[in-house]
Design a protein around this motif. Structure first.
Motif, PDB file in Angstrom:
ATOM      1  N   TYR A 171      26.805  -3.525 -12.805  1.00 34.71           N
ATOM      2  CA  TYR A 171      25.666  -4.158 -12.785  1.00 34.71           C
ATOM      3  C   TYR A 171      25.625  -5.524 -13.975  1.00 34.71           C
ATOM      4  O   TYR A 171      24.842  -6.186 -14.119  1.00 34.71           O
ATOM      5  CB  TYR A 171      24.502  -3.439 -13.149  1.00 34.71           C
ATOM      6  CG  TYR A 171      24.719  -2.500 -14.560  1.00 34.71           C
ATOM      7  CD1 TYR A 171      25.119  -1.336 -14.292  1.00 34.71           C
ATOM      8  CD2 TYR A 171      24.644  -3.046 -15.851  1.00 34.71           C
ATOM      9  CE1 TYR A 171      25.499  -0.508 -15.320  1.00 34.71           C
ATOM     10  CE2 TYR A 171      25.064  -2.155 -16.690  1.00 34.71           C
ATOM     11  CZ  TYR A 171      25.310  -0.868 -16.700  1.00 34.71           C
ATOM     12  OH  TYR A 171      25.642  -0.190 -17.710  1.00 34.71           O
ATOM     13  N   ASP A 172      26.913  -5.573 -14.502  1.00 33.99           N
ATOM     14  CA  ASP A 172      27.174  -6.639 -15.465  1.00 33.99           C
ATOM     15  C   ASP A 172      28.624  -6.931 -15.375  1.00 33.99           C
ATOM     16  O   ASP A 172      29.319  -6.279 -16.224  1.00 33.99           O
ATOM     17  CB  ASP A 172      26.644  -6.159 -16.786  1.00 33.99           C
ATOM     18  CG  ASP A 172      26.817  -7.098 -17.814  1.00 33.99           C
ATOM     19  OD1 ASP A 172      26.431  -6.879 -19.087  1.00 33.99           O
ATOM     20  OD2 ASP A 172      27.340  -8.189 -17.588  1.00 33.99           O
ATOM     21  N   ARG A 173      28.961  -7.836 -14.652  1.00 29.44           N
ATOM     22  CA  ARG A 173      30.351  -8.083 -14.387  1.00 29.44           C
ATOM     23  C   ARG A 173      31.078  -8.856 -15.544  1.00 29.44           C
ATOM     24  O   ARG A 173      32.448  -9.280 -15.261  1.00 29.44           O
ATOM     25  CB  ARG A 173      30.824  -8.676 -12.996  1.00 29.44           C
ATOM     26  CG  ARG A 173      30.303  -7.535 -12.006  1.00 29.44           C
ATOM     27  CD  ARG A 173      30.751  -7.794 -10.624  1.00 29.44           C
ATOM     28  NE  ARG A 173      29.564  -8.041  -9.743  1.00 29.44           N
ATOM     29  CZ  ARG A 173      28.688  -7.448  -9.092  1.00 29.44           C
ATOM     30  NH1 ARG A 173      28.939  -6.126  -9.157  1.00 29.44           N
ATOM     31  NH2 ARG A 173      27.800  -7.787  -8.454  1.00 29.44           N
TER      32      ARG A 173
ATOM     33  N   SER B 210      27.066 -19.071  -5.282  1.00 24.07           N
ATOM     34  CA  SER B 210      28.365 -18.660  -5.804  1.00 24.07           C
ATOM     35  C   SER B 210      28.025 -17.121  -6.486  1.00 24.07           C
ATOM     36  O   SER B 210      28.861 -16.372  -6.576  1.00 24.07           O
ATOM     37  CB  SER B 210      28.723 -19.545  -6.764  1.00 24.07           C
ATOM     38  OG  SER B 210      28.020 -19.793  -7.887  1.00 24.07           O
ATOM     39  N   ALA B 211      26.781 -16.897  -6.850  1.00 19.69           N
ATOM     40  CA  ALA B 211      26.521 -15.662  -7.427  1.00 19.69           C
ATOM     41  C   ALA B 211      26.673 -14.529  -6.334  1.00 19.69           C
ATOM     42  O   ALA B 211      27.249 -13.477  -6.422  1.00 19.69           O
ATOM     43  CB  ALA B 211      25.249 -15.454  -8.238  1.00 19.69           C
ATOM     44  N   LEU B 212      26.271 -15.048  -5.172  1.00 23.33           N
ATOM     45  CA  LEU B 212      25.996 -14.150  -3.932  1.00 23.33           C
ATOM     46  C   LEU B 212      27.638 -13.734  -3.625  1.00 23.33           C
ATOM     47  O   LEU B 212      27.745 -12.865  -3.439  1.00 23.33           O
ATOM     48  CB  LEU B 212      25.232 -14.861  -2.942  1.00 23.33           C
ATOM     49  CG  LEU B 212      25.209 -14.041  -1.484  1.00 23.33           C
ATOM     50  CD1 LEU B 212      24.502 -12.908  -1.755  1.00 23.33           C
ATOM     51  CD2 LEU B 212      24.620 -14.851  -0.515  1.00 23.33           C
ATOM     52  N   LYS B 213      28.268 -14.939  -3.575  1.00 24.11           N
ATOM     53  CA  LYS B 213      29.721 -14.769  -2.950  1.00 24.11           C
ATOM     54  C   LYS B 213      30.616 -13.835  -4.013  1.00 24.11           C
ATOM     55  O   LYS B 213      31.279 -12.814  -3.700  1.00 24.11           O
ATOM     56  CB  LYS B 213      30.275 -15.972  -3.007  1.00 24.11           C
ATOM     57  CG  LYS B 213      30.643 -16.367  -1.726  1.00 24.11           C
ATOM     58  CD  LYS B 213      31.374 -17.812  -1.618  1.00 24.11           C
ATOM     59  CE  LYS B 213      32.703 -17.526  -0.971  1.00 24.11           C
ATOM     60  NZ  LYS B 213      33.235 -19.081  -0.597  1.00 24.11           N
ATOM     61  N   ALA B 214      30.063 -14.104  -5.286  1.00 25.43           N
ATOM     62  CA  ALA B 214      30.925 -13.050  -6.262  1.00 25.43           C
ATOM     63  C   ALA B 214      30.505 -11.642  -6.230  1.00 25.43           C
ATOM     64  O   ALA B 214      31.336 -10.907  -6.059  1.00 25.43           O
ATOM     65  CB  ALA B 214      30.520 -13.621  -7.855  1.00 25.43           C
ATOM     66  N   SER B 215      29.255 -11.464  -5.811  1.00 25.62           N
ATOM     67  CA  SER B 215      28.922 -10.130  -5.432  1.00 25.62           C
ATOM     68  C   SER B 215      29.427  -9.603  -4.159  1.00 25.62           C
ATOM     69  O   SER B 215      29.906  -8.576  -4.217  1.00 25.62           O
ATOM     70  CB  SER B 215      27.140 -10.233  -5.110  1.00 25.62           C
ATOM     71  OG  SER B 215      26.665  -8.850  -5.385  1.00 25.62           O
ATOM     72  N   VAL B 216      29.552 -10.257  -3.455  1.00 23.03           N
ATOM     73  CA  VAL B 216      30.373  -9.805  -2.099  1.00 23.03           C
ATOM     74  C   VAL B 216      31.838  -9.494  -2.533  1.00 23.03           C
ATOM     75  O   VAL B 216      32.010  -8.518  -1.913  1.00 23.03           O
ATOM     76  CB  VAL B 216      30.275 -10.903  -0.985  1.00 23.03           C
ATOM     77  CG1 VAL B 216      31.036 -10.403   0.295  1.00 23.03           C
ATOM     78  CG2 VAL B 216      28.862 -11.440  -0.477  1.00 23.03           C
ATOM     79  N   SER B 217      32.221 -10.422  -3.059  1.00 26.22           N
ATOM     80  CA  SER B 217      33.630 -10.118  -3.579  1.00 26.22           C
ATOM     81  C   SER B 217      33.776  -8.832  -4.318  1.00 26.22           C
ATOM     82  O   SER B 217      34.551  -8.069  -4.004  1.00 26.22           O
ATOM     83  CB  SER B 217      34.318 -11.254  -4.595  1.00 26.22           C
ATOM     84  OG  SER B 217      34.431 -12.309  -3.734  1.00 26.22           O
ATOM     85  N   ALA B 218      33.027  -8.334  -5.271  1.00 26.62           N
ATOM     86  CA  ALA B 218      32.866  -7.207  -6.021  1.00 26.62           C
ATOM     87  C   ALA B 218      32.528  -6.094  -4.995  1.00 26.62           C
ATOM     88  O   ALA B 218      33.226  -5.084  -5.559  1.00 26.62           O
ATOM     89  CB  ALA B 218      31.525  -7.523  -7.055  1.00 26.62           C
ATOM     90  N   TYR B 219      31.911  -6.032  -4.299  1.00 27.46           N
ATOM     91  CA  TYR B 219      31.797  -5.074  -3.274  1.00 27.46           C
ATOM     92  C   TYR B 219      32.806  -4.774  -2.402  1.00 27.46           C
ATOM     93  O   TYR B 219      33.155  -3.677  -2.126  1.00 27.46           O
ATOM     94  CB  TYR B 219      30.409  -5.428  -2.170  1.00 27.46           C
ATOM     95  CG  TYR B 219      29.064  -5.025  -2.828  1.00 27.46           C
ATOM     96  CD1 TYR B 219      28.195  -5.962  -2.962  1.00 27.46           C
ATOM     97  CD2 TYR B 219      28.700  -3.747  -2.987  1.00 27.46           C
ATOM     98  CE1 TYR B 219      26.671  -5.639  -3.358  1.00 27.46           C
ATOM     99  CE2 TYR B 219      27.679  -3.216  -3.510  1.00 27.46           C
ATOM    100  CZ  TYR B 219      26.507  -4.309  -3.627  1.00 27.46           C
ATOM    101  OH  TYR B 219      25.573  -3.999  -4.156  1.00 27.46           O
ATOM    102  N   LEU B 220      33.813  -5.901  -2.266  1.00 28.14           N
ATOM    103  CA  LEU B 220      34.987  -5.599  -1.606  1.00 28.14           C
ATOM    104  C   LEU B 220      36.002  -5.040  -2.452  1.00 28.14           C
ATOM    105  O   LEU B 220      37.005  -4.980  -2.238  1.00 28.14           O
ATOM    106  CB  LEU B 220      35.606  -6.931  -1.015  1.00 28.14           C
ATOM    107  CG  LEU B 220      34.542  -7.482   0.457  1.00 28.14           C
ATOM    108  CD1 LEU B 220      34.985  -8.747   0.827  1.00 28.14           C
ATOM    109  CD2 LEU B 220      34.862  -6.320   1.408  1.00 28.14           C
ATOM    110  N   GLY B 221      35.692  -4.983  -3.912  1.00 31.44           N
ATOM    111  CA  GLY B 221      36.786  -4.529  -4.731  1.00 31.44           C
ATOM    112  C   GLY B 221      37.552  -5.744  -5.197  1.00 31.44           C
ATOM    113  O   GLY B 221      38.793  -5.322  -5.503  1.00 31.44           O
ATOM    114  N   MET B 222      37.206  -7.005  -4.881  1.00 30.53           N
ATOM    115  CA  MET B 222      38.251  -8.140  -5.029  1.00 30.53           C
ATOM    116  C   MET B 222      37.876  -8.685  -6.293  1.00 30.53           C
ATOM    117  O   MET B 222      36.882  -9.024  -6.544  1.00 30.53           O
ATOM    118  CB  MET B 222      38.045  -9.108  -3.901  1.00 30.53           C
ATOM    119  CG  MET B 222      38.465  -8.420  -2.582  1.00 30.53           C
ATOM    120  SD  MET B 222      37.959  -9.378  -1.210  1.00 30.53           S
ATOM    121  CE  MET B 222      39.048 -10.716  -1.601  1.00 30.53           C
TER     122      MET B 222
END
Lengths: 782, 203
Positions: free
Chosen positions: B198-200, B4-16
Motif C-alpha cells: 500500500y506504500d511502494r 503513470s501511477a496507474l501503470k505503476a500499480s499494474v506493474s506492481a500487481y504483476l510483481g514487476m
C-alpha cells in the motif's frame, strides 16, 4: 409494420414504499404476507384502480427467499392477499439474487428449477405472471421457459436498464425485445432503475422492436437523499406527464415502480385507463443475438464455419475426449478474425450429440459473445442447443422435406430462433434455380403456418462442387437472386465450390464475390482465411456498404502485394526476434514459433529440437524469472511460444513422443478464480506435459472422476481464498476415499506448506515453475 | 487519473519492478482494452451509528474516535470478467496483464469516486483484512443494496463480478493500513524489499 394493441392496461405501483410508509419496511417483505396479512391486503386494495394487481411475491423462489417460512406458504399467502383488491392477480416473479454462470455459479438448469417450482405451486391460482426487475437476460429466459412450460397463463417480462441504456449484463432493449418476443411472452418492457425521463431512449427502442405490447413501469424519478432518507424526485404531475409521452408513443401497459403510490396509479387509470393504444411502427428484421451482441443479417455477415468436425481430425478428437476448451479456443480465434456469428456442429459418430451440443454451447458462450448457429441434423441436439443458448440463435437447418420441417419448425417457434432452410428435398438437389426457388417458397409458407414469420427464415440455395457439377454453379447464384426477391435473407457454404480443384482459394473468393453481388447475405466460411475476408471487405466498399471506404482504408492502408491482400496481423510489440527458434521462445514471440520450428526441422530431428532448443530456452527463461530479470507476463509469453513450437513438433514426432505425462488441474468448488491455474497450465504444457483442465468451481466428484479416467501422474488443486481451502481438503479426502494414490499438489495465494500438510496434500508449490520442477522430479523418481 | 501511477500499480500487481518495452506496450494496450470494457459503478451508504456487524471482533478498534463510517461497493462489471476470460483462450499473457490492469483500474476509479463522499475519509478497509472474516462482505452488500449494481457474493465470500470491492472507510481518524494480520505476512515479496503493497515508496 404497423402495430396497435387494443386498450391501455394500468398496473399497480410501488410496494416497498407503501410498506415503509406503514412502518413495515424492515425484514423480508414476502413474510409480511403471513405476519401482516391485513396490512398487505390494505395496500392491494389501495391500488384497486389498476387493471391488474401484482402479488407481494417478489423474492419468492427457493434461491432468493430467506425468510422464516417456506416458499409454498408465502407464495400462497401472497396470492390470497392480492385477491382482496377484487382485480385479476399476477404473481410477481423476481430474480434469484445469484449470478449466472460463468461469472457466478448458478446454472441455467438450477434457475429453471427454482422458477418451475413456483409455477407448479401457483399456476392454478393466479391470472398471470410478471417477471420483473431482471437484469440478466439468460436468467429471464430460464424463468420465462419455466413459467410457460408449467402453466398456460399469460407471462409478462420486464427488465431493468441503467443510465447507459443496457442491463447490467449488457443487453440492449432491442436484444431483450427480440429474445423475449421470440420466447412467446405476452408483453415485455422495462421497470425500475430510472424515472420516466431517463427511460425515454429505452422505451423508444422497445416500442420500435417489440411485436407484443410494451410495458413501462418506471420509478418515481431518481432517488435523492433528504434528511437521511431516500425519496424520489418527481411529483404526480411530472410522473404522469412522462407517462403520457409513452402512451402517445404506443406503450400498451403502464404502471409505476419504486416510490409510486396509489395516488399515482389512480391518476394513470383516470387519464389513460381503457384508452386505445397509439399505433406504432415496428421494425421487423432478420437478426440473431447473444445476450449482449446483436447481428442484423443484412449486407454481408460472416458466419465462422470452423466448429464443425467434418474433415477436422483435431476437433473430432477434442469432442471425443470431452475437451471443450479446444472449442472455446477455436471460437475465440474466429471471433478475433472478425466472424460475425459462429456455426456450431458437434456431430461425431458414436457420441451423444445432444449432450455434446449443450456442453459446447455453454462453453462457447462463456468465452465469446457472438450469436450462434446451432448446426445439426438431429432435432434433439438442435433443441438442446437452442434451449441453453442466450439470446436468439440461428438453426442450421431444415430443408423442403415435410418430416424435417415438422420436426424442426416447432423448436424454432418455441425458442424464437431464426431458421435456415436448404432448397432441397427428398428428390435431392434441384438442378435449376427455379426449382430451388419453389422449394424456398414451400419452406417459407410452412414456416408461416407454424407461426414463424418470414423475417425469421433464411434460405441456403446450396453449393455443389464446380469440379463435379460445373453447370450448376450459376444456378446457385441465380437462385440467390430469386430467393432474395421473396423477401428473405440468404446463406451459402461457400468453400464447397472448389473441392477437387487446384488453387481453391482463388475459386472460393471469386465465387464468394459472385454470390455477394447476387444477394448472398451470410457466407458460412473460414474467417481465418484472409483472402476470403479480404473479398468481403472489398465488396463492402464496392457495394457502398462501407461508407467512405473508412473500414477498408483503416485495415489495408499498409497492405502489400498484388495477388494476395490479406490484412497484416495486429503488429507484434516492439522487440523483434533474431531469426532463431531459441530467440523466439526467449522473447516470447509466439507468432513466429511455428515457422521457425519447421525451419529447425529441416536440419534437426524433432527430439533434438525439443531437448536442445526448446527445453534449453525454457530453462534459461525460468532462471531469469527466478533471479528477477524477467517477470510473469514474459514468462507466459515464452511459454506460449514454446507451446506453439510443441504443437508444430507434435505433427512430426512419434505419437506420445513428447508427452511427458498427464496432469489434472482444477480450481476447487466455490472458487472461481482461475488465472493462477491457467498460468500453471500454460507453463506445464510448454514443458511437454498434457494438462486436463477441469476449470473452476469444480465439485470433488468431478476431480475423482477425472483422476480415474485419465490416470494422471499428478493432480493440481488451486484455491484463492481461505474460505475455499476446506473445499480443497474435501477434494483430497474424496480422492483418498476413492482409492486414488496420485500425488496431490496444491497452490494459491493463501496456501503454505503447513496448510498443505494439514489438509492431506502431498506437495505445496508456490508458482508455475515450481510445479513443473516438482513434476520433473516425480518423473525422474518413477 | 494519474496514468503513470496507474501503470505503476499494474506493474506492481504483476510483481514487476520495471517492464521491458514489449511488456510496457502490452500493459498500455491492456489498460486501454479494460478501460473500454469497464462499466464502473459504485454504491455507498453513510452511517453515523455503526451497523450491527461492525460492533464485534476487530471492527470496533477501527471505529474509535470517528464520526461515522461509509460502506462502499464498487465494480468494473461483468464485461471485464468476460474480456479476461476471452483473452485466456487466445493469449494468456495478455489475459494476465488485463487481470492486473483491471485490479489497478478498479482501485483507481473507486479511490477517485469515494474521495468525493466526505471529508477526512480513512483508507478503505475490506473484510478479510486484519483478522476479519471475508464473508462479512455480505453485510456490506446488503447494506448498500449491491444487487442494484450487479454485485453478488458466492458462499465462499468471493464477489462476482470478480473485479469488485466491498469495504468501509471511517470519517475522521481510524483505519490506517498495516501488515498486521495479513495472510502473506511471512511470505510477502514487498516486505522482503522493505516496502509495502500500500506504500511502494517506503524504504
Amino acid at each position: 409494420m404497423l402495430r396497435q394493441e387494443k386498450k391501455v392496461i394500468v398496473m399497480d405501483g410501488g410496494f416497498g414504499s407503501e410498506l415503509e410508509r406503514r412502518g413495515l419496511g424492515l425484514g423480508v417483505p414476502a413474510d409480511l404476507n403471513v405476519t401482516h396479512a391485513e396490512e398487505i391486503k390494505d395496500i392491494h386494495r389501495s391500488y384497486a384502480a389498476a387493471d391488474i394487481i401484482t402479488a407481494n411475491s417478489f423474492g419468492i423462489n427457493r434461491i432468493k427467499y430467506d425468510g422464516a417460512y417456506d416458499v409454498k406458504t408465502v407464495a400462497l399467502a401472497a396470492i390470497e392477499n392480492a385477491r382482496a383488491a377484487g382485480k385479476p392477480v399476477f404473481f410477481d416473479v423476481g430474480p434469484t439474487g445469484a449470478m449466472m454462470q460463468p461469472s457466478g455459479t448458478l446454472s441455467f438448469d438450477e434457475a429453471y428449477g427454482a422458477y418451475a417450482e413456483i409455477a407448479e405451486l401457483t399456476g392454478g391460482l393466479v391470472d398471470g405472471y410478471i417477471a420483473e426487475t431482471f437484469s440478466d437476460l439468460y436468467e429471464l429466459k430460464a424463468c420465462v421457459l419455466a413459467l410457460k412450460e408449467h402453466t398456460d397463463k399469460p407471462v409478462f417480462a420486464t427488465m431493468t436498464f441503467d443510465a447507459s441504456g443496457r442491463t447490467l449484463t449488457g443487453s440492449t432493449p432491442r436484444i431483450a425485445a427480440m429474445t423475449l418476443e421470440g420466447l412467446g411472452v405476452d408483453a415485455l418492457g422495462v421497470n425500475c432503475s430510472l424515472g420516466p425521463r431517463e427511460l425515454e431512449g429505452v422505451v423508444r427502442e422497445l416500442l420500435t422492436y417489440s411485436g407484443v405490447p410494451v410495458i413501462v413501469q418506471p420509478n418515481r424519478g431518481l432517488p435523492v437523499l433528504r434528511r437521511g432518507r431516500t425519496c424520489y424526485d418527481l411529483d404526480v404531475e411530472s410522473f404522469v406527464g412522462g407517462m403520457r409521452r409513452f402512451v402517445e408513443m404506443g406503450a400498451g401497459i403502464i404502471g409505476g415502480c419504486c416510490g409510486t403510490t396509489p395516488e399515482f396509479i389512480n391518476r394513470l387509470a383516470a387519464e389513460f385507463g381503457g384508452r386505445e393504444t397509439a399505433p406504432r411502427e415496428v421494425v421487423r428484421e432478420t437478426a440473431v443475438c447473444s445476450g449482449s451482441r446483436l447481428v442484423v443479417i443484412d449486407g454481408v455477415k460472416i458466419c465462422g464455419e470452423r466448429l464443425n468436425p467434418t474433415g477436422k481430425k483435431k476437433l473430432k478428437e477434442a469432442l471425443a475426449a470431452g475437451d471443450y476448451d479446444y472449442l472455446a479456443r477455436e471460437a475465440v480465434r474466429q471471433a478475433e478474425a472478425g466472424a460475425d456469428l459462429l456455426d456450431l456442429n458437434v456431430g461425431v459418430p458414436m457420441t451423444d450429440e445432444a449432450a455434446s451440443m449443450k456442453r459446447a454451447v455453454l462453453k462457447v458462450q462463456e468465452y465469446v459473445d457472438l450469436p450462434l448457429q446451432i448446426d445439426s441434423s438431429s432435432a434433439e441436439a438442435i433443441e438442446r442447443g437452442v434451449r441453453c443458448c442466450n439470446g436468439v440463435p440461428l438453426i442450421n437447418s431444415v430443408n423442403g422435406e415435410d418430416e424435417v420441417m415438422d420436426r424442426v419448425f416447432p423448436i424454432a417457434k418455441k425458442y424464437g430462433a431464426v431458421v435456415l432452410g436448404l432448397t432441397m428435398d427428398g428428390g435431392g438437389v434441384p438442378k435449376t434455380a427455379e426449382e430451388r426457388r419453389r422449394i424456398a417458397e414451400r419452406i417459407i409458407a410452412r414456416a408461416e403456418a407454424y407461426g414463424i414469420p418470414r423475417h425469421r427464415v433464411m434460405i441456403d440455395t446450396l453449393v455443389l462442387t464446380a469440379s463435379a457439377e460445373q453447370a450448376l454453379v450459376k444456378e446457385t447464384v441465380e437462385a440467390l437472386r430469386q430467393v432474395r426477391a421473396l423477401g428473405v435473407k440468404t446463406a451459402l457454404g461457400v468453400s464447397n465450390v472448389s473441392f477437387g480443384l487446384p488453387a481453391r482459394g482463388l475459386l472460393n473468393k471469386t465465387f464468394l464475390t459472385m454470390a455477394m453481388t447476387c444477394g448472398l447475405n451470410m457466407p458460412i466460411m473460414n474467417p481465418l482465411d484472409g483472402e476470403m475476408v479480404a473479398a468481403v471487405d472489398a465488396y463492402n466498399v464496392l457495394a457502398g456498404l462501407d461508407e467512405g471506404s473508412a473500414k477498408y482504408i483503416e485495415k489495408y492502408r499498409d497492405a502489400v502485394g498484388t495477388v494476395t491482400y490479406a490484412a497484416p496481423a495486429r503488429p507484434a510489440a516492439a522487440e523483434g526476434g533474431d531469426g532463431t527458434l531459441y530467440g523466439c521462445v526467449r522473447r516470447g514471440l509466439k507468432n513466429d514459433a511455428r515457422a521457425l520450428t519447421l525451419k529447425e526441422l529441416e536440419t534437426r530431428e524433432p527430439l533434438d529440437v525439443v531437448e536442445n532448443v526448446l527445453v534449453r530456452a525454457l530453462t534459461d527463461v525460468g532462471a531469469d524469472y527466478e533471479s528477477g530479470k524477467l517477470f510473469l507476463p514474459q514468462l507466459i509469453s515464452s511459454a506460449e511460444a514454446a507451446k506453439e513450437a510443441f504443437a508444430a513438433l507434435s505433427e512430426k514426432l512419434p505419437r506420445g513422443g513428447s508427452d511427458k505425462g498427464t496432469v489434472v488441474l482444477a480450481t476447487v468448488r466455490g472458487d472461481v478464480h482461475d488465472i493462477g491455474k491457467n498460468i500453471v497450465k500454460v507453463v506445464a504444457e510448454s514443458y511437454g506435459y498434457r494438462v486436463i483442465d477441469l476449470g473452476k468451481d469444480t465439485p470433488e466428484e468431478t476431480v475423482v472422476e477425472a483422476v480415474k479416467k485419465f490416470a494422471p501422474m499428478a493432480v493440481g488443486l488451486s484455491a484463492l481464498m481461505t474460505t475455499t481451502v476446506p473445499s480443497m481438503e474435501r477434494t483430497v479426502k474424496a480422492l483418498r476415499a476413492a482409492g486414488c494414490t496420485t500425488p496431490v499438489f496444491v497452490g494459491g495465494a493463501v496456501l503454505t506448506a503447513d496448510i498443505a500438510k494439514e489438509i492431506g496434500a502431498d506437495f505445496y508449490t508456490s508458482d508455475a515453475l515450481g510445479f513443473v520442477k516438482a513434476l520433473d522430479n516425480l518423473r525422474l523418481k518413477s | 487519473m494519474d496514468y503513470s501511477a496507474l501503470k505503476a500499480s499494474v506493474s506492481a500487481y504483476l510483481g514487476m519492478k520495471e517492464a521491458d518495452s514489449a511488456t510496457d506496450s502490452l500493459i498500455d494496450e491492456c489498460i486501454a482494452d479494460v478501460t473500454e470494457a469497464a462499466r464502473f459503478r459504485c454504491l455507498y451508504r453513510i452511517f453515523t451509528e455503526p451497523p450491527g456487524f461492525l460492533l464485534s471482533g476487530e471492527y470496533p478498534k477501527l471505529l474509535e474516535a470517528t464520526r461515522g463510517v461509509v460502506l462502499t461497493v464498487s465494480t468494473l462489471g461483468a464485461e471485464v470478467d468476460r474480456l479476461i476470460r476471452y483473452l485466456s483462450a487466445s493469449d494468456m499473457a495478455r489475459s494476465v496483464v488485463a487481470d492486473a490492469a483491471a485490479s489497478a483500474l478498479l482501485e483507481t476509479y473507486a479511490d477517485d469516486y469515494e474521495s468525493g463522499i466526505a471529508e477526512g475519509l480513512s483508507d478503505r478497509f475490506c473484510p478479510g483484512y486484519g483478522g476479519t472474516d471475508v464473508r462479512d462482505v455480505i453485510h456490506i452488500l446488503k447494506a448498500v443494496g449491491a444487487d442494484r449494481i450487479g454485485v453478488f457474493m458466492l458462499p465462499s465470500g468471493l464477489m462476482v463480478p470478480q473485479k469488485s470491492m466491498a469495504g468501509l472507510r471511517v470519517i475522521r481518524g481510524g483505519v490506517r493500513r498495516t501488515c498486521g494480520r495479513c495472510v502473506l505476512l511471512e511470505r510477502c515479496s514487498y516486505r522482503k524489499e522493505g516496502v509495502r503493497c500500500y506504500d511502494r515508496k517506503r524504504k
